[in-house]
Design a protein around this motif. Structure first.
Motif, mmCIF file in Angstrom:
data_model
loop_
_atom_site.group_PDB
_atom_site.id
_atom_site.type_symbol
_atom_site.label_atom_id
_atom_site.label_comp_id
_atom_site.label_asym_id
_atom_site.label_seq_id
_atom_site.Cartn_x
_atom_site.Cartn_y
_atom_site.Cartn_z
ATOM 1 N N GLN A 56 -12.622 -4.555 -2.524
ATOM 2 C CA GLN A 56 -13.219 -5.119 -3.735
ATOM 3 C C GLN A 56 -13.056 -6.631 -3.834
ATOM 4 O O GLN A 56 -13.593 -7.252 -4.752
ATOM 5 C CB GLN A 56 -12.601 -4.451 -4.967
ATOM 6 C CG GLN A 56 -12.896 -2.964 -5.068
ATOM 7 C CD GLN A 56 -12.187 -2.293 -6.231
ATOM 8 O OE1 GLN A 56 -11.330 -2.901 -6.896
ATOM 9 N NE2 GLN A 56 -12.530 -1.043 -6.502
ATOM 10 N N ARG B 155 -4.132 4.020 -3.428
ATOM 11 C CA ARG B 155 -4.634 4.678 -2.227
ATOM 12 C C ARG B 155 -6.155 4.548 -2.197
ATOM 13 O O ARG B 155 -6.805 4.591 -3.235
ATOM 14 C CB ARG B 155 -4.210 6.145 -2.202
ATOM 15 C CG ARG B 155 -2.688 6.298 -2.295
ATOM 16 C CD ARG B 155 -2.245 7.729 -2.085
ATOM 17 N NE ARG B 155 -0.826 7.905 -2.379
ATOM 18 C CZ ARG B 155 0.160 7.594 -1.553
ATOM 19 N NH1 ARG B 155 -0.129 7.100 -0.364
ATOM 20 N NH2 ARG B 155 1.421 7.772 -1.895
ATOM 21 N N SER B 156 -6.714 4.388 -1.012
ATOM 22 C CA SER B 156 -8.150 4.128 -0.899
ATOM 23 C C SER B 156 -8.804 5.109 0.067
ATOM 24 O O SER B 156 -8.577 5.055 1.278
ATOM 25 C CB SER B 156 -8.393 2.696 -0.420
ATOM 26 O OG SER B 156 -9.764 2.466 -0.187
ATOM 27 N N SER C 76 0.834 -1.197 0.000
ATOM 28 C CA SER C 76 0.000 0.000 0.000
ATOM 29 C C SER C 76 0.870 1.248 0.000
ATOM 30 O O SER C 76 2.026 1.218 0.438
ATOM 31 C CB SER C 76 -0.912 -0.012 1.236
ATOM 32 O OG SER C 76 -1.676 1.164 1.333
ATOM 33 N N ARG D 224 -3.673 -4.228 -5.312
ATOM 34 C CA ARG D 224 -4.059 -2.816 -5.229
ATOM 35 C C ARG D 224 -4.418 -2.373 -3.806
ATOM 36 O O ARG D 224 -5.345 -1.602 -3.588
ATOM 37 C CB ARG D 224 -5.195 -2.504 -6.210
ATOM 38 C CG ARG D 224 -4.771 -2.752 -7.654
ATOM 39 C CD ARG D 224 -5.890 -2.556 -8.648
ATOM 40 N NE ARG D 224 -5.385 -2.827 -10.003
ATOM 41 C CZ ARG D 224 -5.312 -4.041 -10.549
ATOM 42 N NH1 ARG D 224 -5.732 -5.093 -9.849
ATOM 43 N NH2 ARG D 224 -4.828 -4.202 -11.763
ATOM 44 N N TYR E 172 -5.508 -1.475 -0.090
ATOM 45 C CA TYR E 172 -6.781 -1.501 0.633
ATOM 46 C C TYR E 172 -7.966 -1.421 -0.317
ATOM 47 O O TYR E 172 -9.064 -1.892 0.017
ATOM 48 C CB TYR E 172 -6.826 -0.359 1.652
ATOM 49 C CG TYR E 172 -5.891 -0.571 2.817
ATOM 50 C CD1 TYR E 172 -6.106 -1.603 3.712
ATOM 51 C CD2 TYR E 172 -4.787 0.247 3.011
ATOM 52 C CE1 TYR E 172 -5.248 -1.817 4.787
ATOM 53 C CE2 TYR E 172 -3.916 0.053 4.076
ATOM 54 C CZ TYR E 172 -4.152 -0.987 4.952
ATOM 55 O OH TYR E 172 -3.293 -1.204 5.999
ATOM 56 N N THR E 173 -7.767 -0.870 -1.506
ATOM 57 C CA THR E 173 -8.831 -0.885 -2.508
ATOM 58 C C THR E 173 -9.172 -2.323 -2.876
ATOM 59 O O THR E 173 -10.354 -2.701 -2.968
ATOM 60 C CB THR E 173 -8.401 -0.111 -3.767
ATOM 61 O OG1 THR E 173 -8.203 1.262 -3.423
ATOM 62 C CG2 THR E 173 -9.447 -0.214 -4.862
ATOM 63 N N GLY F 265 -16.238 1.253 4.587
ATOM 64 C CA GLY F 265 -15.195 0.642 3.771
ATOM 65 C C GLY F 265 -14.433 -0.420 4.538
ATOM 66 O O GLY F 265 -14.140 -1.497 4.005
ATOM 67 N N GLU G 202 -12.058 5.134 0.376
ATOM 68 C CA GLU G 202 -13.176 4.380 0.941
ATOM 69 C C GLU G 202 -12.778 3.648 2.208
ATOM 70 O O GLU G 202 -13.577 3.509 3.142
ATOM 71 C CB GLU G 202 -13.721 3.388 -0.097
ATOM 72 C CG GLU G 202 -14.991 2.685 0.357
ATOM 73 C CD GLU G 202 -15.557 1.745 -0.686
ATOM 74 O OE1 GLU G 202 -16.612 1.134 -0.417
ATOM 75 O OE2 GLU G 202 -14.951 1.612 -1.771
#
Length: 319
Positions: free
Chosen positions: A46, A72-73, A9, A39, A41-42, A81, A75
């Motif tokens: 997901q 980067r997330s 991350s 990808r 924390y995204t 999230g 959410e």
């Protein structure tokens, strides 16, 4: 502990792949299933998961970047999230997570621990700005990349008798500038942790000129200010020909050094050991060449400070 996951991350750093490889192979050595989260924390939100076997991390130890990608997330910063992330981890039967990244990534890992999910951090950032550890994965490679480029710039600076300002990464931490500056004999090193006076830099340049020095290198960490602007000010003060080079993201890429490959391998393996001990809410650190685990709270309570003895020594040797 039967199944663990690993993600990267934040900004990529050379050596992240070596750390991923260590997590996967140390995990399999202990009979664990290992899942890669793509990808960051995204991907956790997901459900972008992939099973990682021994072969999936073959031929990556020498590669820069991260084969798991990074993102980067926004959410993940929300409670909703994080609930999605935890739900996906539970759905896949994952018992523990290794997070490879910087300070922001570690805060995400701590939030997962607060949700009752076991998470361990491995410090991967070229800035070397994680408190509690002597070095972070990627720092040594970034410094060597800067040194290699300054060596090339020095050839041109010498040929044309110019002053060169080299801007390097380091928004909040001056470690890259500091180490590269000492290693490359820079006349002045500007870092966020130390104030400077433009007149002092000009005086140092003048002293060098009086003893016959035909070129100069000044290193500026980006957190101090724009290298272009500082170069303009120096040119106005001295009247000498001045050039500026901004190295930018070139510092993040490239094959990791031996030091970073070994450090990443040791840290990745230690992260698995911590999870096997049913511990959580910790980061892996290297202190006096010993790999250990420390609580996130302990690390977050500290403030990163570069070794200012290096700063003092660089000033003395560049007299």
């Amino acid at each position: 502990m039967k199944r663990i996951a690993v993600l990267t991350s934040g900004g990529d750093a050379p050596g992240m792949n070596a750390a991923i490889r260590a997590v996967v192979r140390k995990g399999h050595h202990h009979g664990l299933d290992v899942i890669g989260v793509r990808r960051g924390y995204t991907g956790l939100i997901q459900g972008d998961f992939v099973t990682m076997d021994l072969g999936s991390v073959g031929d990556i130890i020498h590669r820069g970047g991260t084969v798991l990608y990074s993102a980067r997330s926004e959410e993940f910063k929300t409670p909703e999230g994080r609930e999605k992330a935890v739900a996906n981890l539970k759905e896949y039967g994952i018992d523990g997570l290794v997070v490879i990244g910087g300070d922001g990534s570690f805060r995400g890992a701590q939030l997962l621990s607060d949700h009752g999910f076991k998470a361990v951090g491995v410090p991967g950032t070229i800035d070397n700005d994680i408190p509690g550890t002597d070095f972070t994965i990627g720092f040594d490679t970034a410094v060597n990349t800067v040194i290699e480029n300054i060596d090339r710039i020095r050839d041109t600076a010498t040929s044309h008798e110019r002053t060169y300002i080299v801007e390097v990464m380091g928004r909040d931490a001056g470690d890259i500038a500091l180490w590269a500056g000492l290693a490359d004999g820079a006349e002045s090193i500007l870092i966020p942790e130390a104030s400077y006076e433009l007149d002092d830099i000009v005086d140092r340049l003048a002293r060098g000129s009086r003893r016959g020095k035909k070129h100069s290198i000044i290193i500026v960490a980006e957190g101090v200010g724009s290298g272009v602007e500082i170069g303009r000010q120096i040119k106005e003060k001295t009247g000498s020909e001045t050039r500026v080079t901004v190295l930018g993201h070139i510092q993040r890429g490239g094959s990791p050094t031996a030091f970073d490959r070994v450090l990443a391998s040791r840290m990745g393996a230690k992260a698995v050991d911590i999870l096997l001990e049913e511990k959580s809410d910790q980061m892996v650190a290297i202190r006096n060449n010993e790999i250990t685990g420390i609580d996130f709270d302990q690390a977050f309570s500290m403030k990163h400070q570069p070794d200012m003895s290096i700063y003092d020594l660089a000033g003395i040797l560049a007299i």
